[in-house]
Design an enzyme around this catalytic site. Structure first.
Site, PDB file in Angstrom:
ATOM      1  N   SER A 159      31.212  11.115   5.072  1.00 57.41           N
ATOM      2  CA  SER A 159      29.852  10.752   4.653  1.00 57.41           C
ATOM      3  C   SER A 159      29.860   9.367   3.998  1.00 57.41           C
ATOM      4  O   SER A 159      30.197   8.387   4.663  1.00 57.41           O
ATOM      5  CB  SER A 159      29.298  11.842   3.741  1.00 57.41           C
ATOM      6  OG  SER A 159      27.906  11.690   3.584  1.00 57.41           O
ATOM      7  N   ASP A 237      23.948  19.244  11.176  1.00 56.13           N
ATOM      8  CA  ASP A 237      23.946  18.598   9.855  1.00 56.13           C
ATOM      9  C   ASP A 237      22.550  18.017   9.607  1.00 56.13           C
ATOM     10  O   ASP A 237      22.136  17.092  10.295  1.00 56.13           O
ATOM     11  CB  ASP A 237      25.000  17.482   9.883  1.00 56.13           C
ATOM     12  CG  ASP A 237      25.062  16.688   8.593  1.00 56.13           C
ATOM     13  OD1 ASP A 237      24.141  16.813   7.748  1.00 56.13           O
ATOM     14  OD2 ASP A 237      26.035  15.916   8.430  1.00 56.13           O
ATOM     15  N   HIS A 274      27.319  19.574   7.245  1.00 59.53           N
ATOM     16  CA  HIS A 274      27.864  18.407   6.530  1.00 59.53           C
ATOM     17  C   HIS A 274      28.942  18.799   5.518  1.00 59.53           C
ATOM     18  O   HIS A 274      29.469  17.956   4.811  1.00 59.53           O
ATOM     19  CB  HIS A 274      26.698  17.727   5.795  1.00 59.53           C
ATOM     20  CG  HIS A 274      26.940  16.294   5.406  1.00 59.53           C
ATOM     21  ND1 HIS A 274      26.959  15.262   6.320  1.00 59.53           N
ATOM     22  CD2 HIS A 274      27.160  15.697   4.197  1.00 59.53           C
ATOM     23  CE1 HIS A 274      27.171  14.104   5.693  1.00 59.53           C
ATOM     24  NE2 HIS A 274      27.309  14.341   4.406  1.00 59.53           N
TER      25      HIS A 274
END
Lengths: 300, 300
Positions: A159, A237, A274
């Site tokens: 991320s 996600d 995620h």
């Protein structure tokens, strides 16, 4: 607790044949105490100190994370042992810098240093995660852990840390042997997370500064080694499909106009979100990717 | 959220090719809402429903844990996929039973049901984890997840859950194909954790009740199948060497006077503590142990 020239060892935890070493040190770049985790595989303890030095994988974590989250949940450790590389897990920001508002948001300030050197006066004294990691943390670890080979290092992350990994790789050609990323914020100049952090740390007047940290911009002028890049992003996600924070398509498109054309393996995987449940499902693939460019083979 | 006849699906998380399914249900045995996690490996989704049914491994967690801790940190999932078995992770006690003092200690009440059926009036309405798991949870899961084979099930656990696994195995000969344990509380009648929980749930007047749940007592009269038992305990675990809560030596000694003489493989491992870093380091070995007795072979 033991102490090296730079680091204090807060704890050493036996894990998968090696040890998870939790270190802290007073940083000059952030003017705060910084935590960092180091996983040393079993090969670190078995090898003759005069013999082969172990390669290193640098893992940059995402928003809100400390060095502990990935240490507990990403499951790199069995693969560190399978191939014989160490892992470095830095923190994601200074902590306790005593800046007004530093703890107000999950996506700005504490836990969200965004791996840049801030230029806005309010943040620039402490929020220098880019130079902290590259110019302070790695050199000091190199000095204190002489059985690790910091000239044979790769980089990855998740991320915000996936963005950080791609960004540091492109800004420092030849420094890292390879790069990979899990659901990276691929084009931060064009998403809310990036706009908030770039705007806050670098200012909103001169957006050309933002582009010097944006992987989708950086890849266009990258002129380093032509090594394949592995990226996984979960199709389920919500930061990908709903909030458009990740934008892997923008990065892939930019790569097609770069010298890395055809070398970005960006995989959209069905059903994954995620979380660390997503990351841990693919660390095996990323470990194999980096092992190849670090010159390692599986002992299995 | 979807609903079966018994369970509500709170979430389904894609993980290692399979799914972690977080369920909840209203329990008759505990009179509370109970959470339970179920990991279904990739084979669950690929197999023809009319073909082979998947074996099951029941994992009992330790003090303070919910079903989530081991789901996030114990790293069973890759081995569930390697061999093709599902995993069930129940909670460690009722929650929110509204009993005075239930949340006061980490080692009694909430998070510390000790896998017994309480007889003390204050706790006996809700604290019935033994019959909850064996007579309610497993039968209901069996009804709703018909692709799992609850006649081909093994049991394991950590600390309080390691004790629970050994205890349930010995009290129900032939119900489980195999048992293993990570740092089990092996002789709870003779350590502080056991004295507190047995005393609180079963009373202090008639200590013969305690012995009906104590693995070190139960193994002496066990008369079921002669299957090897695998146990790991960390030598650097302060609950082992300092607090004498685990007492694996007592259990091993009792086994020598039982029909399982020579079949208890109790390994004291250097450097390891009591944490999930210890558990995750040995799940691979325990998965291989159970796979053997569940009739499974590695796909690798």
């Amino acid at each position: 607790m033991s102490t090296t020239s730079t680091f204090t060892t807060e704890s050493e935890i036996q894990n998968f044949g090696g040890k998870l070493v939790k270190l802290s040190h007073q940083s000059e770049k952030t003017k705060t105490k910084m935590d960092v985790n180091l996983y040393l595989p079993e090969q670190y303890y078995k090898k003759d100190p005069s013999s082969v030095k172990l390669p290193v994988l640098l893992y940059l974590s995402g928003l809100t994370c400390t060095p502990n989250n990935a240490s507990e949940k990403a499951f790199w450790q069995p693969y560190c042992n399978e191939y014989g590389f160490a892992m470095i897990l830095p923190d994601t920001s200074p902590r306790g810098a005593n800046i007004e508002g530093e703890d107000e948001s999950y996506d700005f300030g504490s836990g969200a240093g965004f791996y840049v050197d801030a230029t806005e006066p309010k943040w620039s004294k402490n929020y220098n995660m880019y130079s902290y990691i590259l110019d302070e943390l790695l050199p000091n670890l190199s000095k204190d852990f002489t059985k690790l080979d910091f000239n044979n290092i790769s980089i990855t992350g998740h991320s915000m840390g996936g963005y950080g990994a791609l960004m540091m790789y492109f800004k420092n050609p030849s420094k890292f042997k390879s790069v990979s990323a899990f659901s990276p914020i691929s084009n931060p100049s064009n998403c809310k997370w990036g706009e908030k952090c770039f705007g806050g740390y670098l200012g909103t007047q001169d957006k050309s500064k933002w582009l010097t940290y944006d992987p989708t911009e950086l890849i266009k002028t990258y002129n380093g080694p032509k090594v394949p890049i592995l990226i996984h992003t979960g199709k389920a996600d919500p930061f990908y499909y709903r909030d458009l924070q990740l934008l892997p398509e923008n990065f892939l498109k930019a790569s097609e106009e770069s010298i890395l054309k055809g070398l970005v393996d960006s995989r959209l995987v069905d059903g994954y979100d995620h979380s660390y449940f997503f990351i841990s499902s693919f660390t095996k693939d990323h470990a194999a990717h980096h092992a190849k460019y670090l010159g390692l083979s599986s002992k299995l």
